[in-house]
Design a protein around this motif. Sequence first.
Motif, PDB file in Angstrom:
ATOM      1  N   TYR A  32      49.627  32.827  44.259  1.00 31.76           N
ATOM      2  CA  TYR A  32      48.775  33.005  43.090  1.00 31.76           C
ATOM      3  C   TYR A  32      48.688  31.680  42.338  1.00 31.76           C
ATOM      4  O   TYR A  32      49.658  30.928  42.279  1.00 31.76           O
ATOM      5  CB  TYR A  32      49.337  34.072  42.159  1.00 31.76           C
ATOM      6  N   GLU A  33      47.547  31.405  41.730  1.00 34.90           N
ATOM      7  CA  GLU A  33      47.351  30.163  40.992  1.00 34.90           C
ATOM      8  C   GLU A  33      46.627  30.456  39.684  1.00 34.90           C
ATOM      9  O   GLU A  33      45.764  31.320  39.624  1.00 34.90           O
ATOM     10  CB  GLU A  33      46.520  29.179  41.804  1.00 34.90           C
ATOM     11  N   CYS A  34      46.990  29.727  38.636  1.00 37.10           N
ATOM     12  CA  CYS A  34      46.292  29.811  37.358  1.00 37.10           C
ATOM     13  C   CYS A  34      45.342  28.624  37.278  1.00 37.10           C
ATOM     14  O   CYS A  34      45.773  27.475  37.203  1.00 37.10           O
ATOM     15  CB  CYS A  34      47.281  29.785  36.197  1.00 37.10           C
ATOM     16  N   GLU A  35      44.045  28.897  37.313  1.00 34.29           N
ATOM     17  CA  GLU A  35      43.046  27.845  37.312  1.00 34.29           C
ATOM     18  C   GLU A  35      42.738  27.341  35.909  1.00 34.29           C
ATOM     19  O   GLU A  35      42.580  26.152  35.704  1.00 34.29           O
ATOM     20  CB  GLU A  35      41.749  28.352  37.954  1.00 34.29           C
ATOM     21  N   ASP A  36      42.625  28.263  34.941  1.00 34.84           N
ATOM     22  CA  ASP A  36      42.227  27.840  33.607  1.00 34.84           C
ATOM     23  C   ASP A  36      42.698  28.863  32.582  1.00 34.84           C
ATOM     24  O   ASP A  36      42.966  30.024  32.906  1.00 34.84           O
ATOM     25  CB  ASP A  36      40.708  27.694  33.530  1.00 34.84           C
ATOM     26  N   VAL A  37      42.784  28.405  31.337  1.00 33.80           N
ATOM     27  CA  VAL A  37      43.175  29.239  30.210  1.00 33.80           C
ATOM     28  C   VAL A  37      42.192  28.960  29.085  1.00 33.80           C
ATOM     29  O   VAL A  37      41.823  27.817  28.842  1.00 33.80           O
ATOM     30  CB  VAL A  37      44.608  28.892  29.741  1.00 33.80           C
ATOM     31  N   SER A  38      41.781  30.010  28.414  1.00 36.71           N
ATOM     32  CA  SER A  38      40.912  29.873  27.253  1.00 36.71           C
ATOM     33  C   SER A  38      41.482  30.738  26.142  1.00 36.71           C
ATOM     34  O   SER A  38      42.108  31.764  26.396  1.00 36.71           O
ATOM     35  CB  SER A  38      39.493  30.322  27.622  1.00 36.71           C
ATOM     36  N   PHE A  39      41.252  30.323  24.892  1.00 37.19           N
ATOM     37  CA  PHE A  39      41.872  31.013  23.756  1.00 37.19           C
ATOM     38  C   PHE A  39      40.851  31.188  22.648  1.00 37.19           C
ATOM     39  O   PHE A  39      40.139  30.253  22.286  1.00 37.19           O
ATOM     40  CB  PHE A  39      43.065  30.193  23.268  1.00 37.19           C
ATOM     41  N   VAL A  40      40.785  32.413  22.095  1.00 38.31           N
ATOM     42  CA  VAL A  40      39.935  32.703  20.945  1.00 38.31           C
ATOM     43  C   VAL A  40      40.874  32.948  19.763  1.00 38.31           C
ATOM     44  O   VAL A  40      41.534  33.988  19.682  1.00 38.31           O
ATOM     45  CB  VAL A  40      39.036  33.934  21.201  1.00 38.31           C
ATOM     46  N   ALA A  41      40.951  31.977  18.870  1.00 38.25           N
ATOM     47  CA  ALA A  41      41.942  32.016  17.789  1.00 38.25           C
ATOM     48  C   ALA A  41      41.672  33.143  16.789  1.00 38.25           C
ATOM     49  O   ALA A  41      42.616  33.757  16.280  1.00 38.25           O
ATOM     50  CB  ALA A  41      41.971  30.679  17.060  1.00 38.25           C
ATOM     51  N   GLU A  42      40.415  33.428  16.492  1.00 37.50           N
ATOM     52  CA  GLU A  42      40.098  34.446  15.490  1.00 37.50           C
ATOM     53  C   GLU A  42      40.646  35.811  15.887  1.00 37.50           C
ATOM     54  O   GLU A  42      41.064  36.599  15.057  1.00 37.50           O
ATOM     55  CB  GLU A  42      38.580  34.551  15.268  1.00 37.50           C
ATOM     56  N   GLU A  43      40.616  36.100  17.186  1.00 35.07           N
ATOM     57  CA  GLU A  43      41.078  37.391  17.677  1.00 35.07           C
ATOM     58  C   GLU A  43      42.488  37.327  18.255  1.00 35.07           C
ATOM     59  O   GLU A  43      43.074  38.359  18.572  1.00 35.07           O
ATOM     60  CB  GLU A  43      40.113  37.900  18.758  1.00 35.07           C
ATOM     61  N   GLY A  44      43.020  36.120  18.443  1.00 36.58           N
ATOM     62  CA  GLY A  44      44.325  35.974  19.073  1.00 36.58           C
ATOM     63  C   GLY A  44      44.299  36.368  20.540  1.00 36.58           C
ATOM     64  O   GLY A  44      45.308  36.757  21.104  1.00 36.58           O
ATOM     65  N   ARG A  45      43.134  36.258  21.141  1.00 39.61           N
ATOM     66  CA  ARG A  45      42.945  36.710  22.521  1.00 39.61           C
ATOM     67  C   ARG A  45      43.045  35.522  23.482  1.00 39.61           C
ATOM     68  O   ARG A  45      42.467  34.474  23.251  1.00 39.61           O
ATOM     69  CB  ARG A  45      41.587  37.371  22.676  1.00 39.61           C
ATOM     70  N   LEU A  46      43.771  35.739  24.546  1.00 39.59           N
ATOM     71  CA  LEU A  46      43.965  34.725  25.578  1.00 39.59           C
ATOM     72  C   LEU A  46      43.252  35.172  26.839  1.00 39.59           C
ATOM     73  O   LEU A  46      43.420  36.311  27.279  1.00 39.59           O
ATOM     74  CB  LEU A  46      45.463  34.550  25.850  1.00 39.59           C
TER      75      LEU A  46
END
Length: 157
Positions: A32-46
């Motif tokens: 398994y590999e993690c290609e990318d991460v994105s974060f929405v600060a207003e919602e605390g959603r990853l």
Amino acid sequence: MHYLWKANNLGSIWVQKDALLQFLRCRLPFGYECEDVSFVAEEGRLYLFLVRPDSDLRQVEALVADLERDLKKIGFSSVRVGWALKEEAPSMPEPGRLYMHPLFWAVLASAIVAFVQLGFWRSLVVCIAGLAGYGVAHFTIVRGKVTPSNPLRCRRR
């Protein structure tokens, strides 16, 4: 890249993307590999973008549950995971169709010019040096990988 996570009158907390990627790559099983991460600060959603081998969906669901649990312990309110299947590595051309590969024609033209310019014995020395260079490069590149040509190496992770 840094993401603003939380801010109040005492200051702000920033999340580093590379640190999240490294944390997630350490948590993922082999294959398994993690290609990318994105974060929405207003919602605390990853948002996680993962690549998986063709494996059992129950194993994938269990992995997602583990990741969500671990990331919620850190403080993320929700985690969304996007999956893609791992592509197979491109294979070498079929032996019968080797003449269709441009590298074949480049090697053939080089060999003919070397033979005409250098003669038989010097061309032979050049070929031996080329094979030795290939052997050294093959050994150093394949050194950390488990391949059929290198079964004695240990897997990492």
